[in-house]
Design a protein around this motif. Structure first.
Motif: not given
Length: 917
Positions: A277-293
């Protein structure tokens, strides 16, 4: 490597390695190799007991695991229908009392299996792996006869993907026997977290109830976790978790795998499965004051530099001939600086996914699509196959996204069958009920695999329903066109926007990403086989200019049978993009760095001598590696003064490199050279140790307006290359608006030259002849005429691209060379010759690109030659001082020649006679 593999490798058995390295037992036998085979065009095999009657002749031999259509199968016939396989095997496991399974990597499309005349099982679906328990049929002593019937009728409901390059039919992935204890681990799913927590759901198949112990033994026993299990007869689900201290996270840069084994022990014996197995996480996130991920890997933004992979091989079609070639595929991607690949309209072979895990590249894996109507039969077949794929490939850390559909293939209903008429129905037959089914499949995939990004449909028709990522496709050629398109897409992307959605659905704040792009289909009749380096560089700049955009998929990794827009040729040989000629040390990998300098400028601009140009720059950072450090942008404005590299200006800009995203930098104001030149602005982002992080460039056609088009320090006569007095080629033509003259085969271009008279120049001393020339690779269209071919949907099914007749074809520079010799004669007397290595076309052909009149038609675009200089011998110079006229003959031996004038090739130069008095 076990003894079985060593023995079979020595015998020349194809693909001797274990097919599924993510789930491997020690006792197995590879069934790849020679099987008896016959077609069944009348479907009489079942009725006539071919599965039982060993006297029935199977009149051919086939090499498993290759599709019967492929050359490597030994059959090589694209025959849809039924094929029968037979093989006799004597093998038994070393452990007595074991259960016996026959396992298939994949068979297209429906499959029945008999062991010693007894039916072992049936399977439908061309891409999933499956197995049958054959314990009760298998003879541990003596021979066993295995018979397989495979049927592939290309039904509309079949998930077939994009098989047009070479059909998948019959067995096309490895087949093997496997022994297990009576009670065994059927599967285990690992869910990993970056804090080191590992959650596992295991399924155990028990022959009878009893006590057992399940042990997780990884990283050389440094990770050891054991739990007691109370088993009931039948299937048992076991949920557990453990912690990995100081976890080493998996990423393309650090693809660390925790390798080891699952062990199930009890009164039944021991079942041990090697896995990782490999340890990792996939996701999406907004950074700062951006209105998109943005898309994230291990909690940090990741810019996805990707390519579309058809996973096609010239001889094995969709089955790779060897494990080494699958390994090399991943290496060749990483060599380009890419960090992810989209496997197109099909799941990948597990061995290749293993190398993606091992070497480190992220994978976006598509579900295979059907081509007919989305009726109930197609839906059921698709759902069954999609489940098999996700279940099989769940544990690969490299896979970060599942794509449920591609370009609405199989989602449009024939208007007649829908019972709806009128213009609206003809324009869009992606029906509301089908859209809801797609939404359901998106949500279904998220339920069974919440660890990955799910996309409903990778669209070319702006028709998302619901998705974790907001992707789209475009195939547009031309800088202005690409720039305008990307600006429009970005401006229309925001939460609540209906752009790129269908059926009243609107966008969320999901990450914006391109999932197919390139210039192969952005050109009328297709690009043929042409340079892509020029287009590619400015497209990368336009992508990195936009803070919202977090990745792209370039079409494609390798050329295929009728698409020649790959980074590599189909055989894996390389193409030369030519970037190192502009910035020393630059390669295509410089366009794929997480930290990038954008030059917000056209790939080439026409500028007057001593003119001033402002070039805006931006920084794009999708890595924290250099955050908090002081970096430098080193820049240089230079030009090639007929073989001499001349620097006009240079400088250094100090930067505090902070935070993610795209930020404007100070613009550069440049003063152009005082002569005709192809000027180059070369930039390098350099770290504190002086190492280049990334490189980039843009170019300028500097024009003096002088007669003949070229300003020089010495006296010169310039002759347009098209102003020849006569030519002797059988086939001769001009291109790039007359700025390039070519001749096919053996022949000459002859120019009448008049030097200044005695009253203008009493004596002429040194005479030098200069020109730019290349060898001529003669194409069929050069001698027979071009053919416009509308590929249409046929391109998806392998239609002939007629590449040598395609009006846009001009082969990109690669490892294949086409040299010719060019002799230079004055009044019939030879004064020297040149061996022209090739007829190249890549980003170095600046002027051949800059003066293309139409963006979506290519006229020998990117082609260029070699600078040829030749001094006239003293004896001839003396004679020319008397006559002041001569005939200059450029005589090509076999192969032909191309001459480049002021507005073509690499140098802003006509045929030139330089002299002094």
């Amino acid at each position: 490597m076990n003894i079985t593999m060593l023995n079979q490798e020595a015998l020349g058995v194809p693909r001797p390695e274990f097919p599924h390295p993510h789930w491997q037992r020690a006792e197995w036998f590879n069934l790849n190799g020679s099987w008896s085979f016959r077609f069944d065009p009348k479907n009489e095999g079942v009725q006539n007991d071919w599965s039982v009657n060993g006297e029935v002749p199977f009149d051919s031999d086939i090499q498993v695991p290759f599709s019967w259509t492929s050359p490597l199968s030994g059959i090589g016939k694209d025959v849809k229908g039924i094929g029968w396989y037979r093989r006799t095997v004597a093998w038994h496991p070393a452990t007595s009392g074991s259960r016996m399974f026959i396992r298939f990597g994949a068979v297209d499309y429906s499959c029945d299996v008999w062991i010693n005349g007894r039916h072992a099982g049936s399977h439908q679906g061309g891409y999933g792996s499956f197995e049958f328990d054959v314990t009760s049929f298998w003879q541990m002593e003596g021979n066993n006869t295995i018979v397989v019937r495979a049927e592939d009728q290309d039904h509309n409901y079949q998930a077939r993907g994009k098989q047009g390059y070479g059909e998948i039919r019959g067995i096309w992935q490895p087949v093997w026997l496997e022994a297990r204890p009576q009670t065994y681990i059927r599967e285990a799913k690992f869910r990993t977290y970056i804090d080191g927590r590992i959650e596992v759901t295991a399924t155990i198949k028990a022959e009878q109830e009893g006590k057992a112990e399940l042990t997780f033994d990884f990283a050389g026993a440094s990770i050891l976790h054991a739990i007691p299990v109370e088993l009931l007869a039948g299937e048992n689900e076991v949920n557990t978790s453990f912690i990995v201290n100081d976890p080493r996270l998996w990423s393309p840069e650090t693809p660390h795998l925790y390798e080891g084994a699952l062990k199930l022990g009890g009164s039944f014996g021991l079942d041990q499965v090697s896995t990782y197995f490999g340890i990792r996480e996939i996701g999406t996130a907004a950074f700062g004051d951006r209105g998109y991920r943005w898309i994230t890997l291990n909690g940090k933004p990741v810019y996805l530099n990707g390519t579309l992979d058809q996973s096609y091989h010239k001889t094995g079609y969709f089955t790779y001939p060897s494990d080494e070639e699958m390994h090399d595929e991943i290496y060749l991607m990483k060599r380009l600086g890419l960090n992810f690949v989209r496997i197109h309209i099909k799941p990948e072979e597990p061995r290749k996914l293993y190398w993606a895990d091992k070497l480190g590249i992220l994978v976006m894996e598509d579900m295979p699509c059907f081509w007919g109507n989305p009726d109930e039969q197609a839906r059921q077949a698709y759902e069954q196959e999609a489940l098999e794929v996700i279940e099989r490939d769940y544990n690969h850390p490299s896979i970060f996204s599942w794509v449920m559909f591609n370009e609405t293939w199989g989602l449009k209903t024939d208007p007649k069958e829908a019972g709806v008429t009128g213009d609206i129905q003809r324009q869009s037959s992606y029906l509301p009920e089908t859209q809801e089914w797609v939404r359901e499949k998106y949500r279904w995939a998220k339920r069974i695999d919440p660890t990955r990004i799910i996309e409903d449909n990778s669209p070319c028709n702006y028709d998302h329903v619901e998705s974790d990522i907001n992707t789209w496709h475009f195939y547009i050629n031309g800088y202005d066109q690409v720039r305008a398109h990307l600006d429009e897409v970005v401006s229309k992307t925001y939460p609540g926007s209906s752009f790129n959605c269908i059926g009243g659905n609107v966008q969320s704040d999901a990450p914006l990403m391109n999932s197919e792009c390139g210039n192969v289909w952005g050109i009328e009749n297709g690009a043929g086989d042409s340079d892509l380096a020029w287009h590619y560089r400015y497209m990368m700049n336009e992508f990195r200019k936009h803070d919202k955009l977090c990745g792209f998929v370039f079409t494609e990794f390798r050329d295929v049978t009728n698409e020649f827009n790959g980074y590599y040729r189909l055989d894996g040989t390389g193409k030369d993009f030519g970037y190192e000629a502009f910035v020393p040390g630059m390669s295509i990998a410089d366009l794929h760095t997480p930290d990038f300098i954008v030059l917000d400028a056209p790939p080439c601009q026409t500028v007057s001598v001593r003119g001033q140009v402002v070039v805006p720059m931006l920084r794009s950072s999708f890595s924290d590696r250099y955050h908090g450090q002081k970096l430098k942008v080193k820049w240089e404005l230079w030009h090639d003064q007929l073989g001499v590299r001349t620097v006009e200006d240079s400088g250094v800009i100090q930067l505090d490199w902070e935070d993610y995203g795209v930020v404007p930098l100070s613009s550069l104001t440049l003063t152009m050279p005082d002569r005709d030149a192809v000027a180059v602005l070369a930039v390098s982002l350099v770290n504190e140790e002086g190492e280049a992080i990334t490189r980039n460039f843009t170019t300028f056609d500097v024009r003096s307006g002088e007669t003949g088009g070229y300003k020089t320090d010495v006296e010169v006569i310039q002759i347009p290359v098209g102003s020849y007095a006569e030519q002797t080629f059988e086939h001769q033509w001009t291109s790039i608006q007359g700025a390039k003259v070519s001749g096919a085969g053996k022949g000459s271009l002859i120019y009448d030259i008049t030097l200044p008279g005695l009253t203008e120049k009493t004596a002429i001393h040194d005479i030098e002849i200069l020109f730019e020339a290349g060898a001529k690779r003669v194409l069929a269209r050069n001698t027979e005429g071009s053919i416009d071919t509308d590929m249409g949907i046929g391109a998806m099914h392998g239609a002939d691209a007629k590449v040598e007749y395609n009006p846009n074809t001009y082969y990109m520079t690669d490892e294949e060379k086409h040299p010719s010799r060019l002799n230079v004669l004055i009044d019939g007397e030879s004064i020297g010759s040149f061996v022209l290595p090739d007829d190249p076309a890549d980003s170095r052909g600046v002027l051949s690109w800059h003066y293309q009149p139409v963006a979506n038609k290519l006229d020998e675009a990117g082609s260029y030659g070699y600078l040829c200089k030749l001094s006239v011998p003293v004896q001839l110079t003396a004679r020319l001082n008397r006559s002041r006229t001569f005939r200059l003959e450029l005589q090509a031996e076999e192969g032909g020649v191309a001459l480049y004038g002021r507005n073509a090739g690499r140098y802003p130069l006509d045929l030139s006679i330089r002299y002094n008095g």
